[in-house]
Design a protein around this motif. Structure first.
Motif, PDB file in Angstrom:
ATOM      1  N   LEU A 163      16.483  36.267  14.698  1.00 34.19           N
ATOM      2  CA  LEU A 163      17.088  35.590  13.550  1.00 34.19           C
ATOM      3  C   LEU A 163      16.621  34.141  13.440  1.00 34.19           C
ATOM      4  O   LEU A 163      16.529  33.590  12.343  1.00 34.19           O
TER       5      LEU A 163
ATOM      6  N   ASP B 154      27.754  28.190  12.901  1.00 37.55           N
ATOM      7  CA  ASP B 154      27.489  28.942  14.126  1.00 37.55           C
ATOM      8  C   ASP B 154      27.646  28.055  15.359  1.00 37.55           C
ATOM      9  O   ASP B 154      28.238  28.463  16.365  1.00 37.55           O
TER      10      ASP B 154
ATOM     11  N   THR C  57      26.470  36.168  11.603  1.00 37.90           N
ATOM     12  CA  THR C  57      25.879  35.207  12.547  1.00 37.90           C
ATOM     13  C   THR C  57      26.945  34.578  13.440  1.00 37.90           C
ATOM     14  O   THR C  57      26.686  34.246  14.600  1.00 37.90           O
TER      15      THR C  57
ATOM     16  N   SER D 108      19.241  37.195  18.471  1.00 37.11           N
ATOM     17  CA  SER D 108      19.343  35.793  18.063  1.00 37.11           C
ATOM     18  C   SER D 108      17.959  35.169  17.925  1.00 37.11           C
ATOM     19  O   SER D 108      17.693  34.423  16.972  1.00 37.11           O
TER      20      SER D 108
END
Length: 331
Positions: free
Chosen positions: A64, A74, A224, A61
């Motif tokens: 990203l 998300d 995601t 994460s």
């Protein structure tokens, strides 16, 4: 007795006489060491995957997020799945099935058991049996995840903190469902939910992926969504739950009396993330109470949800704390 943090450490104590526990010494060994069989190695491997994989997702994460923003999809999916699976644990597994703080109509009882199972914390019957055992032997020999397992001296407390937080998951120390959860073994619906645990683990990851793709309109949103609302959400909820096992027996305030050796504390920073479970001292002073945060300013979202269920007619026989009962348990 004044409130006090449960953090004091002392020199390593002398060994106890056989059969006695003084509240400071390391717990006696569980028994002779056993060689791990094939089934036990599988258990440890699966446990490691469940513990480590969501944690690794935090690193992915971060990668990203480097130079970009998380999407609204998300955030929404993360919040929805965190609340649903978290309340499944706190309202369903814990206050309802473990302690009988209220009685839910059968459909709600089953739905909450399913929601709690989607937290990746084990099947519902095993979870309840382990937690009942924790209350039967809190912070003394027999407790599956006490931070005092290795004593109250400094090194013992560090080892105990690691043990209570995650190490106990890897021990050969199974809890008997026949002894601690015979009522759930006799419940056909709950047995079905327990047997479906592997499928529910897949579902708790597949749903964020599918919904992310559907709402965002691209497989990238699915990936995601899986990352944030699946793996990262599971990792956060794991560590919040484990922190109640570990930190809420080591640091915080103890305004209520508990049984001998029981060091459960209140730890306010975890209150919202744990849905009120970190008001742990009152819980151990009065385990069947439907509300854990009973003093001014103590937010308890799980109790608010139980109150809503009661008003809707979905829950009854709720064990709300009375002022006299609370005052009788103060230190």
């Amino acid at each position: 007795m004044p409130n006090r943090p449960a953090t004091a450490v002392s020199p390593a104590p002398a060994p106890n006489p056989p059969g006695e526990y003084d509240g400071a010494s390391p717990f006696p060994p569980d028994g002779p060491a056993r060689r791990r069989g094939g089934g036990e190695r599988v258990y440890v491997t699966v446990t490691a995957v469940i513990v480590v994989l969501p944690f690794l997702a935090l690193g992915v994460s971060g990668w990203l997020l480097w130079g970009r923003l998380i999407s609204t999809v998300d955030i929404v999916l993360f919040a929805v799945f965190y609340v649903l699976s978290g309340l499944g644990v706190t309202v369903g597994f814990h206050r309802g099935l473990t302690h009988g703080s209220y009685q839910a109509v059968r459909p709600l009882r089953t739905v909450l058991a399913v929601a709690g199972s989607m937290s990746f914390q084990g099947d519902v019957i095993g979870w309840v049996a382990t937690h009942r055992r924790h209350h039967a032997f809190t912070d003394r020999p027999g407790d599956p995840h006490s931070p005092y397992r290795y004593g109250t001296h400094l090194i013992g407390q560090v080892r105990g903190l690691l043990h209570a937080h995650v190490g106990w998951l890897f021990r050969s120390d199974a809890t008997s469902a026949e002894r601690y959860a015979p009522d759930l073994l006799a419940d056909v619906d709950i047995r079905r939910v327990a047997r479906a645990f592997p499928v529910l683990c897949l579902l708790t990851l597949a749903l964020p992926f599918g919904l992310g793709w559907l709402i965002g309109g691209s497989w990238l949103y699915g990936v995601t969504g899986l990352l944030w609302a699946g793996l990262v959400r599971i990792a956060l909820l794991h560590h919040v739950t484990w922190s109640v096992n570990s930190l809420c027996h080591l640091i915080g305030e103890r305004p209520f009396r508990t049984r001998r050796h029981d060091r459960a504390t209140n730890l306010w920073p975890l209150a919202l993330l744990s849905f009120g479970e970190s008001w742990h001292n009152l819980h151990h002073a009065d385990p069947t109470s439907a509300r854990h945060g009973v003093d001014r300013g103590q937010i308890d979202p799980s109790a608010a949800v139980i109150r809503l269920f009661e008003r809707l007619g979905w829950a009854h026989d709720v064990r709300w704390p009375t002022r006299a009962r609370i005052d009788a348990r103060r230190s």
